[in-house]
Design a protein around this motif. Structure first.
Motif, mmCIF file in Angstrom:
data_model
loop_
_atom_site.group_PDB
_atom_site.id
_atom_site.type_symbol
_atom_site.label_atom_id
_atom_site.label_comp_id
_atom_site.label_asym_id
_atom_site.label_seq_id
_atom_site.Cartn_x
_atom_site.Cartn_y
_atom_site.Cartn_z
ATOM 1 N N LEU A 9 0.943 -1.027 -0.135
ATOM 2 C CA LEU A 9 0.104 -0.180 -0.032
ATOM 3 C C LEU A 9 0.868 1.058 -0.131
ATOM 4 C CD1 LEU A 9 -3.018 1.087 0.068
ATOM 5 C CD2 LEU A 9 -2.692 0.919 2.479
ATOM 6 N N PHE A 10 1.905 1.179 0.826
ATOM 7 C CA PHE A 10 2.843 2.646 0.754
ATOM 8 C C PHE A 10 3.403 2.810 -0.614
ATOM 9 C CE2 PHE A 10 7.124 4.110 1.680
ATOM 10 C CZ PHE A 10 6.767 5.404 2.034
ATOM 11 N N HIS A 11 3.864 1.629 -1.476
ATOM 12 C CA HIS A 11 4.227 1.905 -2.541
ATOM 13 C C HIS A 11 3.371 2.388 -3.462
ATOM 14 C CE1 HIS A 11 8.193 0.744 -1.550
ATOM 15 N NE2 HIS A 11 8.048 -0.630 -1.182
ATOM 16 N N GLN A 12 1.914 2.117 -3.279
ATOM 17 C CA GLN A 12 0.912 2.650 -4.085
ATOM 18 C C GLN A 12 0.495 3.964 -3.997
ATOM 19 O OE1 GLN A 12 -0.647 0.693 -6.811
ATOM 20 N NE2 GLN A 12 1.113 -0.572 -6.526
ATOM 21 N N GLN A 13 1.125 4.761 -3.192
ATOM 22 C CA GLN A 13 0.536 6.062 -2.653
ATOM 23 C C GLN A 13 0.520 7.034 -4.096
ATOM 24 O OE1 GLN A 13 2.310 8.215 0.519
ATOM 25 N NE2 GLN A 13 2.810 6.191 1.514
ATOM 26 N N ALA A 14 1.550 7.072 -4.676
ATOM 27 C CA ALA A 14 1.673 7.996 -5.878
ATOM 28 C C ALA A 14 0.392 7.535 -6.966
ATOM 29 C CB ALA A 14 2.721 7.847 -6.473
ATOM 30 N N ASN A 15 0.124 6.391 -6.885
ATOM 31 C CA ASN A 15 -0.984 5.953 -8.002
ATOM 32 C C ASN A 15 -2.429 5.520 -7.287
ATOM 33 O OD1 ASN A 15 0.967 6.295 -10.157
ATOM 34 N ND2 ASN A 15 1.807 4.372 -9.331
ATOM 35 N N SER A 16 -2.568 5.750 -6.126
ATOM 36 C CA SER A 16 -3.738 5.121 -5.477
ATOM 37 C C SER A 16 -4.823 5.904 -5.850
ATOM 38 C CB SER A 16 -3.494 5.237 -3.917
ATOM 39 O OG SER A 16 -3.601 6.653 -3.424
ATOM 40 N N VAL A 17 -4.958 7.075 -6.365
ATOM 41 C CA VAL A 17 -5.959 7.836 -7.012
ATOM 42 C C VAL A 17 -5.913 8.229 -8.314
ATOM 43 C CG1 VAL A 17 -7.625 9.794 -6.659
ATOM 44 C CG2 VAL A 17 -6.570 8.894 -4.664
ATOM 45 N N VAL A 18 -6.489 7.810 -9.055
ATOM 46 C CA VAL A 18 -6.539 7.844 -10.568
ATOM 47 C C VAL A 18 -7.071 9.029 -11.064
ATOM 48 C CG1 VAL A 18 -6.900 6.907 -12.714
ATOM 49 C CG2 VAL A 18 -6.675 5.546 -10.776
ATOM 50 N N GLY A 19 -6.257 10.042 -11.552
ATOM 51 C CA GLY A 19 -6.759 11.181 -11.816
ATOM 52 C C GLY A 19 -7.193 12.093 -10.966
ATOM 53 N N ASN A 20 -7.766 13.385 -11.179
ATOM 54 C CA ASN A 20 -8.410 14.106 -10.177
ATOM 55 C C ASN A 20 -9.819 13.763 -10.201
ATOM 56 O OD1 ASN A 20 -6.044 15.759 -9.762
ATOM 57 N ND2 ASN A 20 -6.403 16.895 -11.836
ATOM 58 N N VAL A 21 -10.072 12.836 -9.275
ATOM 59 C CA VAL A 21 -11.708 12.251 -9.302
ATOM 60 C C VAL A 21 -12.250 13.400 -8.127
ATOM 61 C CG1 VAL A 21 -12.757 10.149 -8.575
ATOM 62 C CG2 VAL A 21 -10.438 10.048 -9.719
ATOM 63 N N LYS A 22 -13.354 13.824 -8.797
ATOM 64 C CA LYS A 22 -14.282 14.301 -7.768
ATOM 65 C C LYS A 22 -14.708 13.641 -6.882
ATOM 66 C CE LYS A 22 -18.258 17.225 -7.872
ATOM 67 N NZ LYS A 22 -19.562 17.700 -8.642
ATOM 68 N N LEU A 39 -5.181 3.316 7.725
ATOM 69 C CA LEU A 39 -4.576 3.966 6.451
ATOM 70 C C LEU A 39 -4.132 5.414 6.780
ATOM 71 C CD1 LEU A 39 -7.188 2.920 3.815
ATOM 72 C CD2 LEU A 39 -4.900 2.032 4.156
ATOM 73 N N ARG A 40 -4.656 5.736 7.744
ATOM 74 C CA ARG A 40 -4.406 7.296 8.383
ATOM 75 C C ARG A 40 -3.071 7.787 8.028
ATOM 76 N NH1 ARG A 40 -6.995 7.897 13.531
ATOM 77 N NH2 ARG A 40 -9.094 8.097 12.219
ATOM 78 N N MET A 90 -5.112 8.633 -0.100
ATOM 79 C CA MET A 90 -6.215 7.732 -0.127
ATOM 80 C C MET A 90 -7.313 7.866 1.065
ATOM 81 S SD MET A 90 -5.658 3.762 -0.592
ATOM 82 C CE MET A 90 -6.987 2.545 -0.205
ATOM 83 N N THR A 91 -6.601 7.965 2.319
ATOM 84 C CA THR A 91 -7.483 8.297 3.521
ATOM 85 C C THR A 91 -8.543 9.430 3.114
ATOM 86 O OG1 THR A 91 -5.663 7.416 4.817
ATOM 87 C CG2 THR A 91 -7.268 8.386 5.991
ATOM 88 N N ALA A 92 -8.131 10.686 2.833
ATOM 89 C CA ALA A 92 -8.947 11.784 2.685
ATOM 90 C C ALA A 92 -10.372 11.352 1.730
ATOM 91 C CB ALA A 92 -8.350 12.704 1.842
ATOM 92 N N TYR A 93 -10.239 10.353 0.674
ATOM 93 C CA TYR A 93 -11.098 10.038 -0.032
ATOM 94 C C TYR A 93 -12.116 8.943 0.651
ATOM 95 C CZ TYR A 93 -9.684 12.094 -4.294
ATOM 96 O OH TYR A 93 -9.587 12.914 -5.450
#
Length: 355
Positions: free
Chosen positions: A5-18, A135-136, A142-145
Motif C-alpha cells: 500500500l505504501f508503494h501505491q501512494q502515488a497511484n492510489s487515486v486515478v486522476g483528479n477524481v471528484k 490507512l491514516r 487515499m484516506t481523505a477519499y
C-alpha cells in the motif's frame, strides 16, 4: 500488505477524481482490499490476529456480485461465512469490504450464538473505522477519499435512517425494517472505537456486551457527534450603530438555523426575516454566547397576553449540542417567577415545562 500500500501512494487515486457518491477509483484489487481489511482489524485487535487470519483465508467471497444486489455476509453454521460484495474499485467499495469482513469475523467468533442486529452492525462499523485508522498514517490522499466516502454514508445512517426510526416510534404497527438498527450501531461505533480500552472494545466487537450497555457507554461520550462550532467570535456591541448590532444578531440567528434546520428552513425568507425582526423589536429573543465569545444557540419566545408570567418558547436552536447551556443562560435572563413553556409541535406532548 502495508508495504504494498505504501508503494501505491502515488497511484492510489486515478486522476483528479471528484469526491462524489462513488469516490476515488483505486488501483487496489478486491483481494488487496480483503487483505487490507484483515490487517486493519488485526492492528485494532492484536489478540484476535489468529482468528482474523483464519477468517481471511477460510471465507468464500464473491467480489463480483451484481451492483443491483446489496452486499451481505451469510452465516453458514459450521462452515465459514459467505461474503458477497460488488467491487468496482471505489473507496466506497473498500469500506464495504471492511464492513462485511467485520461481520464475517464476528460470526466466526460467536460460533453460532444469536446476536441482536445492532450488535452485528456495531462490529461491522468498528471494522470500517479500523480500516480508516490503519490507512491514516500510510496514505493521506487515499484516506481523505475514504473519510469523505464514509462521511457521505453518515447522511444515510444518521439522517435518513434516523427519520425512519422516528416515524416508526409514532406508529407501532409499522412493518419491521432492518435499517432501524443502523443509527444506534453507527453512533455506538463512533463513540466507542477510540474511547474504550482495547480489551473492552474487543468484548463489544465479539457481541459480549448488551445493546443497553453499549448505548449507555456511548451516551457517556456526549461530544462524540457534536459538530465543531465554526462560527466566528461575536464582536463587541457598537453603541453608536444599533442597526449594525441588530443585523449582526439576525445574521447569527440565521447561521444557527442553517445548521439546526427543524422547522425554520421550510419558511419563505421574507416570513423568516419578519419573524426574527419582530422578536428583536420586542426583545423576546436571546442569543447565547460561550466562553470564547462564539454563538452557541438562540431562543425566541412569546408572552401570554392573559398571563404575563407565562412565557412560551417558540424557537430553540442549538446546532452544536449546547442545549442545556443555552437554557441555563435563558434562565438567568428571565424573571425568577416566570413559568416557561416549550412548544413541541412534533411531539405527542405539544406543551412541556422547560424547568
Amino acid at each position: 500488505m502495508r508495504d504494498f500500500l505504501f508503494h501505491q501512494q502515488a497511484n492510489s487515486v486515478v486522476g483528479n477524481v471528484k469526491v462524489d457518491d462513488k469516490q476515488a477509483c483505486l488501483t487496489l484489487t478486491a483481494n488487496d482490499g480483503w487483505e487490507l481489511a484483515a490487517e486493519a482489524l488485526s492492528l485494532k485487535f492484536p489478540m484476535l490476529k489468529r482468528e482474523i487470519d483464519t477468517v481471511k483465508k477460510g471465507c468464500e467471497v464473491n467480489f463480483y456480485a451484481s451492483k443491483k444486489d446489496p452486499p451481505y455476509t451469510l452465516d453458514r453454521g459450521d462452515d465459514f461465512p459467505y461474503v458477497s460484495v460488488c467491487y468496482r474499485g471505489y473507496t466506497s467499495d473498500l469500506i464495504c469490504i471492511a464492513h462485511e469482513f467485520g461481520h464475517a469475523v464476528q460470526l466466526f467468533l460467536s460460533a453460532g450464538k444469536f446476536l441482536p442486529p445492532v450488535l452485528r452492525e456495531l462490529a461491522a462499523f468498528i471494522s470500517e473505522l479500523a480500516l480508516i485508522e490503519c490507512l491514516r498514517d500510510l496514505n493521506s490522499e487515499m484516506t481523505a477519499y475514504l473519510v469523505a466516502s464514509w462521511s457521505q454514508e453518515n447522511k444515510v445512517y444518521l439522517t435518513d435512517n434516523v427519520r425512519k426510526l422516528e416515524l416508526v416510534l409514532k406508529d407501532e404497527k409499522s412493518p419491521y425494517d432492518y435499517c432501524w438498527n443502523y443509527p444506534i450501531a453507527r453512533y455506538c461505533a463512533i463513540a466507542l472505537s477510540d474511547s474504550l480500552p482495547v480489551v473492552q472494545l474487543e468484548e463489544v466487537f465479539r457481541g459480549l456486551w448488551s445493546v443497553e450497555k453499549c448505548v449507555n457507554a456511548a451516551c457517556d461520550k456526549k461530544d462524540v457527534l457534536a459538530m465543531r462550532n465554526y462560527l466566528p467570535e461575536v464582536p463587541a456591541l457598537d453603541k453608536e450603530k444599533p442597526a449594525l448590532n441588530a443585523y449582526r444578531s439576525l445574521g447569527m440567528m440565521a447561521l444557527l438555523d442553517i445548521d439546526y434546520w427543524q422547522g425554520e428552513s421550510e419558511k419563505r425568507i421574507e416570513d423568516y426575516y419578519a419573524g426574527l425582526l419582530g422578536h428583536l423589536q420586542k426583545r423576546s429573543s436571546m442569543i447565547a454566547i460561550n466562553d470564547v465569545k462564539k454563538p452557541i444557540g438562540y431562543v425566541a419566545w412569546e408572552i401570554d397576553s392573559d398571563k404575563p408570567e407565562v412565557i412560551n418558547l417558540t424557537r430553540q436552536a442549538a446546532p452544536f449540542g449546547d442545549h442545556l447551556e443555552v437554557l441555563k443562560k435563558l434562565k438567568q435572563r428571565l424573571p425568577d417567577d416566570a413559568v416557561v413553556i416549550s412548544k413541541h409541535m412534533r411531539s405527542s406532548r405539544k406543551e412541556q415545562s422547560v424547568w
